[in-house]
Design an enzyme around this catalytic site. Structure first.
Site, PDB file in Angstrom:
ATOM      1  N   GLY A 132       0.812  -1.214   0.000  1.00 28.99           N
ATOM      2  CA  GLY A 132       0.000   0.000   0.000  1.00 28.99           C
ATOM      3  C   GLY A 132       0.842   1.258   0.000  1.00 28.99           C
ATOM      4  O   GLY A 132       0.513   2.241   0.665  1.00 28.99           O
ATOM      5  N   ALA A 133       1.932   1.242  -0.769  1.00 29.14           N
ATOM      6  CA  ALA A 133       2.907   2.340  -0.733  1.00 29.14           C
ATOM      7  C   ALA A 133       2.627   3.428  -1.756  1.00 29.14           C
ATOM      8  O   ALA A 133       3.435   4.341  -1.920  1.00 29.14           O
ATOM      9  CB  ALA A 133       4.317   1.790  -0.949  1.00 29.14           C
ATOM     10  N   GLY A 162      -0.374   8.032   1.109  1.00 32.73           N
ATOM     11  CA  GLY A 162      -0.633   8.006   2.538  1.00 32.73           C
ATOM     12  C   GLY A 162       0.510   7.471   3.385  1.00 32.73           C
ATOM     13  O   GLY A 162       1.686   7.778   3.170  1.00 32.73           O
ATOM     14  N   ASP A 221      -2.412  -6.492  -6.203  1.00 28.88           N
ATOM     15  CA  ASP A 221      -3.484  -6.288  -5.232  1.00 28.88           C
ATOM     16  C   ASP A 221      -3.325  -7.335  -4.132  1.00 28.88           C
ATOM     17  O   ASP A 221      -3.308  -8.543  -4.429  1.00 28.88           O
ATOM     18  CB  ASP A 221      -4.840  -6.435  -5.931  1.00 28.88           C
ATOM     19  CG  ASP A 221      -6.019  -6.024  -5.051  1.00 28.88           C
ATOM     20  OD1 ASP A 221      -5.909  -6.147  -3.809  1.00 28.88           O
ATOM     21  OD2 ASP A 221      -7.049  -5.585  -5.608  1.00 28.88           O
ATOM     22  N   VAL A 222      -3.221  -6.923  -2.885  1.00 29.94           N
ATOM     23  CA  VAL A 222      -3.001  -7.877  -1.797  1.00 29.94           C
ATOM     24  C   VAL A 222      -4.185  -8.821  -1.612  1.00 29.94           C
ATOM     25  O   VAL A 222      -4.074  -9.824  -0.902  1.00 29.94           O
ATOM     26  CB  VAL A 222      -2.689  -7.164  -0.465  1.00 29.94           C
ATOM     27  CG1 VAL A 222      -1.399  -6.375  -0.545  1.00 29.94           C
ATOM     28  CG2 VAL A 222      -3.849  -6.287  -0.014  1.00 29.94           C
ATOM     29  N   TYR A 282     -15.164  -2.423   9.423  1.00 31.80           N
ATOM     30  CA  TYR A 282     -13.781  -1.941   9.425  1.00 31.80           C
ATOM     31  C   TYR A 282     -13.144  -2.180  10.790  1.00 31.80           C
ATOM     32  O   TYR A 282     -11.999  -2.661  10.877  1.00 31.80           O
ATOM     33  CB  TYR A 282     -13.741  -0.455   9.082  1.00 31.80           C
ATOM     34  CG  TYR A 282     -12.356   0.138   9.202  1.00 31.80           C
ATOM     35  CD1 TYR A 282     -11.362  -0.182   8.289  1.00 31.80           C
ATOM     36  CD2 TYR A 282     -12.055   1.012  10.245  1.00 31.80           C
ATOM     37  CE1 TYR A 282     -10.086   0.349   8.418  1.00 31.80           C
ATOM     38  CE2 TYR A 282     -10.786   1.553  10.373  1.00 31.80           C
ATOM     39  CZ  TYR A 282      -9.803   1.215   9.455  1.00 31.80           C
ATOM     40  OH  TYR A 282      -8.533   1.743   9.586  1.00 31.80           O
ATOM     41  N   GLY A 314      -4.663   6.821  15.244  1.00 28.14           N
ATOM     42  CA  GLY A 314      -5.981   7.423  15.339  1.00 28.14           C
ATOM     43  C   GLY A 314      -6.276   8.146  14.039  1.00 28.14           C
ATOM     44  O   GLY A 314      -5.974   7.640  12.953  1.00 28.14           O
ATOM     45  N   PHE A 343      -7.602   8.271   3.024  1.00 24.89           N
ATOM     46  CA  PHE A 343      -8.419   7.232   3.641  1.00 24.89           C
ATOM     47  C   PHE A 343      -9.912   7.552   3.539  1.00 24.89           C
ATOM     48  O   PHE A 343     -10.725   6.715   3.132  1.00 24.89           O
ATOM     49  CB  PHE A 343      -8.009   7.065   5.107  1.00 24.89           C
ATOM     50  CG  PHE A 343      -8.827   6.079   5.887  1.00 24.89           C
ATOM     51  CD1 PHE A 343      -8.494   4.733   5.883  1.00 24.89           C
ATOM     52  CD2 PHE A 343      -9.926   6.483   6.632  1.00 24.89           C
ATOM     53  CE1 PHE A 343      -9.243   3.816   6.606  1.00 24.89           C
ATOM     54  CE2 PHE A 343     -10.682   5.584   7.364  1.00 24.89           C
ATOM     55  CZ  PHE A 343     -10.339   4.243   7.340  1.00 24.89           C
TER      56      PHE A 343
END
Length: 254
Positions: A10-11, A14, A61-62, A154, A185, A191
């Site tokens: 996911g690099a 973010g 894609d993971v 989630y 947090g 996101f």
């Protein structure tokens, strides 16, 4: 840490992209993964330009276990010795009640956050054991400590990340490997844009009236955990903006 090989999922943006910059700044070699090849390419270019780091892009894609297996098998010999795995790929979709949400969205969230993390761990850790060194850092969430309205699925996936992290630490207790769960947090990244399917106005409102964390803040905690002496294992770290107390309690006055 210099010259160690860091694998970050996911690099493309973010927290994942920020982790790439932080590790690159310390002279690490990077294997960077993302689904979006354009974003991944941009991050790789920025890392090379700013830090001169060795970077290997690995798009997949993971959620696709076969793609993970093929990608790892394709690694050149000089890239196979992964020292740190940062399981960062994750997302939320929607903010609906549990009896009203999209089953398709939930399947994507579960497959990414739980099954993707589990598959990456299963396929990378054996090599770490063979080499007698390694560190697995999972990006969890404060959401894994308790549910909030509209976030049950989630939250459940991040609770699962905590359980998987704790279980892996138990499984590896008689080895030199370390296992860490970083629990952010509120962090202002894309996101919320993803959660709200590109609704920018709705996403922006999430961060109105207070100073949330930045992706670089979490990258700093990831680096801290990874750079500790080998006999020190940061098992878990909860990182909040000053104005946040729990998942649902945020002061919008500071």
């Amino acid at each position: 840490m210099k010259d160690k090989t860091i694998f970050i999922t996911g690099a493309g943006s973010g927290i994942g992209a920020a982790c790439a910059m932080r590790f690159a700044s310390e002279g690490c070699r990077l294997i960077l993964n993302a689904r979006n090849t354009d974003r991944l390419g941009q991050v790789c270019s920025e890392v090379r330009k700013n830090y001169g780091a060795d970077v290997l892009p690995l798009p997949f894609d993971v959620r696709d276990r076969k793609a993970i297996e093929e990608a790892l098998a394709s690694l050149p010999d000089e890239w196979k010795a992964i020292d740190v795995l940062v399981n960062n790929a994750g997302l939320a979709l929607g903010l609906d009640k549990e009896f009203e949400g999209s089953l398709d969205d939930w399947e994507t969230v579960i497959d990414t956050n739980i099954k993707g993390t589990l598959a990456m761990t299963r396929l990378v850790v054996p090599g770490m054991l063979e080499r007698g060194r390694g560190h697995i850092i999972n990006i969890g969430s404060i959401a894994g400590d308790g549910a909030y309205p509209g976030g049950s699925v989630y939250c459940a996936t991040k609770a699962a990340v905590k359980a998987l992290t704790d279980g892996l630490r138990i499984d590896l207790v008689d080895t030199p490997l370390r296992v860490t769960n970083i629990k952010p947090g509120q962090v202002e990244t894309n996101f919320s844009m993803v959660r709200f399917h590109g609704d920018k106005d709705r996403a922006d409102k999430v961060y109105e009236g207070y100073k949330p964390l930045e992706a670089a803040d979490i990258a700093e905690t990831v680096w801290f955990a990874a750079s500790m002496p080998e006999h020190v294992q940061i098992a878990e770290m909860l990182v909040l903006p000053t104005c946040q107390a729990t998942s649902g309690i945020i002061s919008r006055k500071i």
